[in-house]
Scaffold this active site. Sequence first.
Site, PDB file in Angstrom:
ATOM      1  N   GLY A 130      21.956  41.018  42.922  1.00 24.94           N
ATOM      2  CA  GLY A 130      23.179  41.777  42.739  1.00 24.94           C
ATOM      3  C   GLY A 130      23.501  42.465  44.024  1.00 24.94           C
ATOM      4  O   GLY A 130      24.592  42.958  44.225  1.00 24.94           O
ATOM      5  N   TYR A 161      31.287  41.968  42.115  1.00 25.16           N
ATOM      6  CA  TYR A 161      30.456  42.115  43.307  1.00 25.16           C
ATOM      7  C   TYR A 161      30.395  43.582  43.696  1.00 25.16           C
ATOM      8  O   TYR A 161      31.410  44.279  43.660  1.00 25.16           O
ATOM      9  CB  TYR A 161      31.042  41.297  44.463  1.00 25.16           C
ATOM     10  CG  TYR A 161      31.037  39.806  44.189  1.00 25.16           C
ATOM     11  CD1 TYR A 161      30.028  38.999  44.701  1.00 25.16           C
ATOM     12  CD2 TYR A 161      32.016  39.225  43.401  1.00 25.16           C
ATOM     13  CE1 TYR A 161      30.004  37.632  44.440  1.00 25.16           C
ATOM     14  CE2 TYR A 161      32.006  37.855  43.125  1.00 25.16           C
ATOM     15  CZ  TYR A 161      30.994  37.071  43.651  1.00 25.16           C
ATOM     16  OH  TYR A 161      30.977  35.727  43.383  1.00 25.16           O
ATOM     17  N   GLU A 162      29.229  44.019  44.123  1.00 29.97           N
ATOM     18  CA  GLU A 162      29.077  45.433  44.461  1.00 29.97           C
ATOM     19  C   GLU A 162      29.969  45.832  45.640  1.00 29.97           C
ATOM     20  O   GLU A 162      30.230  47.005  45.855  1.00 29.97           O
ATOM     21  CB  GLU A 162      27.619  45.766  44.769  1.00 29.97           C
ATOM     22  CG  GLU A 162      27.110  45.129  46.031  1.00 29.97           C
ATOM     23  CD  GLU A 162      25.602  45.247  46.170  1.00 29.97           C
ATOM     24  OE1 GLU A 162      24.932  45.693  45.235  1.00 29.97           O
ATOM     25  OE2 GLU A 162      25.093  44.861  47.232  1.00 29.97           O
ATOM     26  N   SER A 163      30.460  44.861  46.362  1.00 28.02           N
ATOM     27  CA  SER A 163      31.379  45.154  47.453  1.00 28.02           C
ATOM     28  C   SER A 163      32.719  45.680  46.939  1.00 28.02           C
ATOM     29  O   SER A 163      33.540  46.137  47.732  1.00 28.02           O
ATOM     30  CB  SER A 163      31.611  43.889  48.295  1.00 28.02           C
ATOM     31  OG  SER A 163      32.019  42.818  47.463  1.00 28.02           O
ATOM     32  N   GLY A 164      32.952  45.626  45.638  1.00 27.16           N
ATOM     33  CA  GLY A 164      34.167  46.210  45.081  1.00 27.16           C
ATOM     34  C   GLY A 164      35.081  45.230  44.364  1.00 27.16           C
ATOM     35  O   GLY A 164      36.151  45.608  43.914  1.00 27.16           O
TER      36      GLY A 164
END
Lengths: 269, 269, 303, 303
Positions: free
Chosen positions: A247, A51-54
């Site tokens: 995404g 996830y782009e949140s990390g």
Amino acid sequence: MTVGYSPAEMMIVAAARLLEGERTCFVGVGLPNIACNLARHDKAPDLELIYESGVFGARPARLPLSIGDAALVTGSLSVTSMNELFSYYLQGGLIDVGFLGAAQLDRHGNINTTVIGDYHHPKVRLPGSGGACEIALNARKVHVIMRQSPRSFVSRVDFITSPGRVLDTVVTDLGLYRVEEGEMTLISIHPGVTAGDVQAATGWPLRVAPDLATTPAPAPHELRLIREELDPARVRSVKETVPDLSGSGDCAQDPERGSPHGLRWRPAG
Amino acid sequence: MTVGYSPAEMMIVAAARLLEGERTCFVGVGLPNIACNLARHDKAPDLELIYESGVFGARPARLPLSIGDAALVTGSLSVTSMNELFSYYLQGGLIDVGFLGAAQLDRHGNINTTVIGDYHHPKVRLPGSGGACEIALNARKVHVIMRQSPRSFVSRVDFITSPGRVLDTVVTDLGLYRVEEGEMTLISIHPGVTAGDVQAATGWPLRVAPDLATTPAPAPHELRLIREELDPARVRSVKETVPDLSGSGDCAQDPERGSPHGLRWRPAG
Amino acid sequence: MPDKRASMHDAVADLVRDGETVAIEGFTHLISFAAGHEIIRQRKRHLTLCRLTPDLIYDQMVAAGVADGLVFSWLGNPGVGSLHAIRRRLEGGNPLQIEEYSHFGMVGRYTAGAAGLPFYPLRSYQGSDLPAVNPKIVPIQSPYGDETVYAVPPLHPDVAIVHVQRADASGNAQIWGLLGCQREAAFAADRVIVVAEELVEEAVIRADPNRTVIPHAIVDAVVIEPRGCHPSYAQGYYDRDNRFYLDWEAISRDPEQLDAWLGEWVYGVASRQEYAEKLGAERWDELTPGPAPAAPVDYGSYQ
Amino acid sequence: MPDKRASMHDAVADLVRDGETVAIEGFTHLISFAAGHEIIRQRKRHLTLCRLTPDLIYDQMVAAGVADGLVFSWLGNPGVGSLHAIRRRLEGGNPLQIEEYSHFGMVGRYTAGAAGLPFYPLRSYQGSDLPAVNPKIVPIQSPYGDETVYAVPPLHPDVAIVHVQRADASGNAQIWGLLGCQREAAFAADRVIVVAEELVEEAVIRADPNRTVIPHAIVDAVVIEPRGCHPSYAQGYYDRDNRFYLDWEAISRDPEQLDAWLGEWVYGVASRQEYAEKLGAERWDELTPGPAPAAPVDYGSYQ
């Protein structure tokens, strides 16, 4: 045996099947999240969700409410800063597949999640890129999941948020598409959908593959996984009529809806 | 009262006094480490020690053996990757003072810690930059601590490892220097040292400040702090004859020594 | 997740190849001497060795003849003195190809390598002679205004070897204490060997995801090698053996002593376990720190 | 270290000034709604608000009239729908200056700001229309070969406001769970307000230095504000209040409802404490997660 299923379930299942053999997938919430988890339980047991949140290697105990949900963090394999996630995981070339949503998709596979109308005087202001632009340029391939209509499937997008350079497959509520010879091409049609339905929901004269297939309907074990394990509360797979996904979170709201679309249930093919 | 002290102690005390009012200091091991800790106990109680190894706010329970000592980590305020340390702390402009060592220093304040002789066919190969080059360009000011001799205080360094652009004060075993009008200038001479001693240890006709001072000798409380609290084993402040130090670890080995120098003890002035 | 555990022998035999570029990273902390010794034992040749600080391990490897080249930023015995085997090569007639940066330049090279960038910009080198002797360090103009900074190119080691405190069997690895540039070196490399002080269940990794430095997705082999860093250290496990760093000054000054040392401590032992036993329990006791537990943290269970 | 504790009222009054650029960061996690509401209460004006995801808090601040501009990369109600107050400004006649990036572009802007770099290079934007509508996104050629990537300029907020799980009185701050780009935003900013769920002794910070995201050296004020993130969340402390995110869809669609909401929940309460009490114990109970303690770690005591 006849099992009913929703258009969302058809989309989830079709998307999950695309993940067979993949190892790393950049995930948005909503349908792609269920699709990815379905793939992990079924055809892609080694698939890791990023996830782009990390977050890398999430194993959420509940259906995440957003791509930054606390349930994605607890029990995951790694949580890093976004700088490291985008730099080392995405730009570094580790992502096999990214899922994106689209408000508009055009004949050449370009994605718009920014505006309907003129950028400076928008008719509808959409969320924008989020991480979609860099996902579209750095993932090995990208799949798009979206609802298809003449307003969303357009000859030319109003704004190219994310170029379709590595676009692989587009999953809609009507069928599957690939870019062939530079042009979106219908390669599979969902059970119960006619060629006329598809053309009516497309804003240009649609190219159809000579070997057009029929998408296999969701199998009972796929539906069971979705309904009993992945989304038992049916938050997404029934009620969610607009694929709320990318995404990059939620890029795919329908620009002109005033109320839910109320997609019809279909009988199994 | 007469208290004997070593040249190393004089250097430590002189360096510590330079830190009055400073808040953040990039520290090398050896003399600068003791000097910084002396300053913290005395004239700069708010001084935070930063190490290129990634440590901010170290409070080592023992004298560190290197800039990457485990004792610098345990009990510190923050430990980050080197990328973040160099990027956000140093290049981001948070460092008030950096301490560097030098094998050679020239008339214009340039620092050599790379080679004696030709780079490609070195007479003596020295450690190189470590972090010194970027410290010399990104700290607000830089102090150098080094032993002075005609071989180390040279008209022109064989190699500019770190330019002397923000060089503030040079502390040697003989005196203190600043760059004035583009040229190294003796501003203070240590007790018991003569102008002749200094010129004899300098490789060019030395510029002397008109108001040349005498460095105040180490005060009893300074010596007590060094001897009883900071370096009770006397690892550095007596035995260490070559200042083994820099923002970058140990850049300052004397290139031609075969054995310790055996600096003389001096009586207090 | 696949089980990637291997012996050090097999990991080095399979993944480190003659003529390649190898990075054993770790800034003072967590240096895999065990891997370096195994590379020596297997008589690998013509390697290009990358490290910010070559440290004793590369001095030993250069002395043993495994290396043709060195990419580095600080060449010394930290806190002690020189790396005499390397100095002999550089000051004498037996050439060792060097490519020299500053620390931040090396960190930047790994970072660009990890991030898939064609260059890494940094504020260094202006007025230094380093760009004159290393043509890979070049000025780059900002596209905003006319400011110039410097750039270094990406570094992509063929193999990165990273020692960590704990890892699971598939290679998810956690480090605490100094982080150096291990994450960057590992992501930049084509192949990654994780060497771990301790094997843990996947659940231990998942119980503190913020500590994970390397994910299994980039790992090729996991070697469980307790005490694999000696004479370097592993925060919370054992201290740096400074006596050895001091001893190395004399050993490395004298090629005969150095050869004898390699014979006894590298070629003369089959494995790190044998090395650790040979060192003796008393030495290990001296190096064992007292406890200093991290403050607790709760991630919360979200069902 | 100086004690920098302040009330939210005083921190905002002293450090946030009309016309400035303000970043309240936190990706979904740890969004300081408490600071945003205080900025509204103090009727700050002409702010330029920066955030990757403006989220409900900037929708509220824009609705309340504090902002002239927005710098962002994704404009929505995460997982729910739209930010209607902002959309009304953008689709209607009342202009709001926008400067738009992708997520990585925003992260890069903070990173360049934090690192004192004149630009940040990244692989994005090629073939996208974003550079055409934002002239700050420009191509940059690699000095090695002829490859072109894109650059974004540094972002230096006048004030960054970062909510953390725990901090000491001087501002050393620790976060676990999603780290977003809070470290970068704080280092990039001229002034920093740390808002903490919990005040801890300095010794707690020092007992796990790897968790420290922000050092006191860059902090101007420390506000202890438990539950200061609601309806956003603090990992391990409370969950996102998704009911509120869902409710916001209807509230923000209707300017009158929105004004009434601001009247009741922002202007109508004096402080975050009052807000939290007004929300009620039952709601907080529902949002409280079960325990999931981190695996223990030992740093070792080195005397």
